[in-house]
Design a protein around this motif. Sequence first.
Motif, mmCIF file in Angstrom:
data_model
loop_
_atom_site.group_PDB
_atom_site.id
_atom_site.type_symbol
_atom_site.label_atom_id
_atom_site.label_comp_id
_atom_site.label_asym_id
_atom_site.label_seq_id
_atom_site.Cartn_x
_atom_site.Cartn_y
_atom_site.Cartn_z
ATOM 1 N N LYS A 140 10.062 10.155 -16.852
ATOM 2 C CA LYS A 140 10.807 10.347 -17.883
ATOM 3 C C LYS A 140 12.032 10.759 -17.610
ATOM 4 O O LYS A 140 13.174 10.920 -18.511
ATOM 5 N N LYS A 141 12.211 11.825 -16.477
ATOM 6 C CA LYS A 141 13.601 12.888 -15.683
ATOM 7 C C LYS A 141 13.205 12.851 -14.111
ATOM 8 O O LYS A 141 12.569 12.660 -14.205
ATOM 9 N N PRO A 142 15.070 12.727 -13.941
ATOM 10 C CA PRO A 142 14.823 12.288 -11.797
ATOM 11 C C PRO A 142 14.023 13.960 -11.357
ATOM 12 O O PRO A 142 13.509 13.791 -10.927
ATOM 13 N N ASP A 143 14.312 14.962 -12.527
ATOM 14 C CA ASP A 143 13.923 16.135 -11.888
ATOM 15 C C ASP A 143 11.959 16.479 -11.557
ATOM 16 O O ASP A 143 11.755 16.226 -10.754
ATOM 17 N N GLU A 144 12.056 15.004 -12.377
ATOM 18 C CA GLU A 144 10.026 14.996 -11.961
ATOM 19 C C GLU A 144 9.971 14.298 -10.510
ATOM 20 O O GLU A 144 8.831 14.723 -10.221
ATOM 21 N N ASN A 187 0.781 -1.473 0.138
ATOM 22 C CA ASN A 187 0.292 0.139 -0.163
ATOM 23 C C ASN A 187 1.289 1.318 -0.150
ATOM 24 O O ASN A 187 1.005 2.153 0.200
ATOM 25 N N VAL A 188 2.108 1.350 -0.701
ATOM 26 C CA VAL A 188 3.200 2.284 -0.522
ATOM 27 C C VAL A 188 2.700 2.430 -2.251
ATOM 28 O O VAL A 188 2.916 1.957 -3.401
ATOM 29 N N LYS A 189 3.237 4.111 -2.711
ATOM 30 C CA LYS A 189 2.565 4.867 -3.866
ATOM 31 C C LYS A 189 3.922 4.764 -4.308
ATOM 32 O O LYS A 189 4.810 4.725 -3.266
ATOM 33 N N ILE A 190 4.150 3.942 -5.069
ATOM 34 C CA ILE A 190 4.889 4.178 -6.422
ATOM 35 C C ILE A 190 5.827 5.046 -7.264
ATOM 36 O O ILE A 190 3.996 5.434 -8.394
ATOM 37 N N VAL A 191 6.613 5.472 -7.739
ATOM 38 C CA VAL A 191 6.821 6.247 -9.082
ATOM 39 C C VAL A 191 7.811 5.022 -10.055
ATOM 40 O O VAL A 191 8.799 5.367 -9.237
ATOM 41 N N TRP A 192 7.736 4.748 -10.993
ATOM 42 C CA TRP A 192 8.049 4.088 -12.235
ATOM 43 C C TRP A 192 8.774 5.157 -13.310
ATOM 44 O O TRP A 192 9.195 6.140 -13.473
ATOM 45 N N VAL A 193 10.627 4.261 -13.580
ATOM 46 C CA VAL A 193 10.877 5.348 -14.315
ATOM 47 C C VAL A 193 11.353 4.372 -15.225
ATOM 48 O O VAL A 193 11.955 3.398 -15.095
ATOM 49 N N GLU A 194 11.208 5.855 -16.589
ATOM 50 C CA GLU A 194 11.088 4.600 -17.851
ATOM 51 C C GLU A 194 12.828 4.664 -18.774
ATOM 52 O O GLU A 194 12.518 3.554 -18.844
ATOM 53 N N TRP A 195 13.754 4.950 -17.981
ATOM 54 C CA TRP A 195 14.892 4.604 -17.787
ATOM 55 C C TRP A 195 15.606 3.468 -17.048
ATOM 56 O O TRP A 195 17.068 3.142 -17.972
#
Length: 209
Positions: free
Chosen positions: A197-201, A171-179
């Motif tokens: 698409k990039k780290p700053d996001e 139940n933890v939110k996740i950010v997927w990175v495209e690289w």
Amino acid sequence: MRYVVFDFDGTLADTSEAFMYAWNKLADKYRYKKIKLEQIETIKKLNMKERSVLLNFPLYKIPFVMPELIKLYKDSVVDITLFPGVKSLLEKLNKTGYKIAIISSNSEGNIKNALKRNHADHLITDVISAKRIFGKDKTIDQFLKIKKLQASEMIYIGDEIRDIIACKKSNVKIVWVEWGYDGLDVVKSAEPDYMVKKPDEILEIVKKR
């Protein structure tokens, strides 16, 4: 939001060539198919079953070969670099007051050595090795318990479908990175909470939570 927790391989660090080197050593020993550098982008678009067929590698053997793979990988740690923009992201998160941790299937020693060589070890508060490659949710749950955190007080950043599945279970939110290692076609069915698409996001997402 108190903790920003990262995967390591394919999320913070570009370890594709190091793992290719380690895999090819295993392939020589066990007669699996080797990986060529130009195949890496194609492999990212394949799911685990498709990769196992391509490499002539039975999936059930993953738990047995992972320790040897990680040990071989250690020989290439000197060549591992962080992805462009990652160190700057870590510095900004640290300066803003967030605690930064790593939960990865790689070994604690390999990760710490790579961070030190990239002069980023001082930015990380915790490095935790998940003992089972497909059991990262158990490690996340344990981390939440030890740190006395609610699931809403951390966010996980990862690149593979198994990261997304683990976070959903915890139940933890996740950010997927495209690289990273798994391409969009592989992960989209798992429905990550955020995609970047990039780290700053990542910084912008964290600030809004």
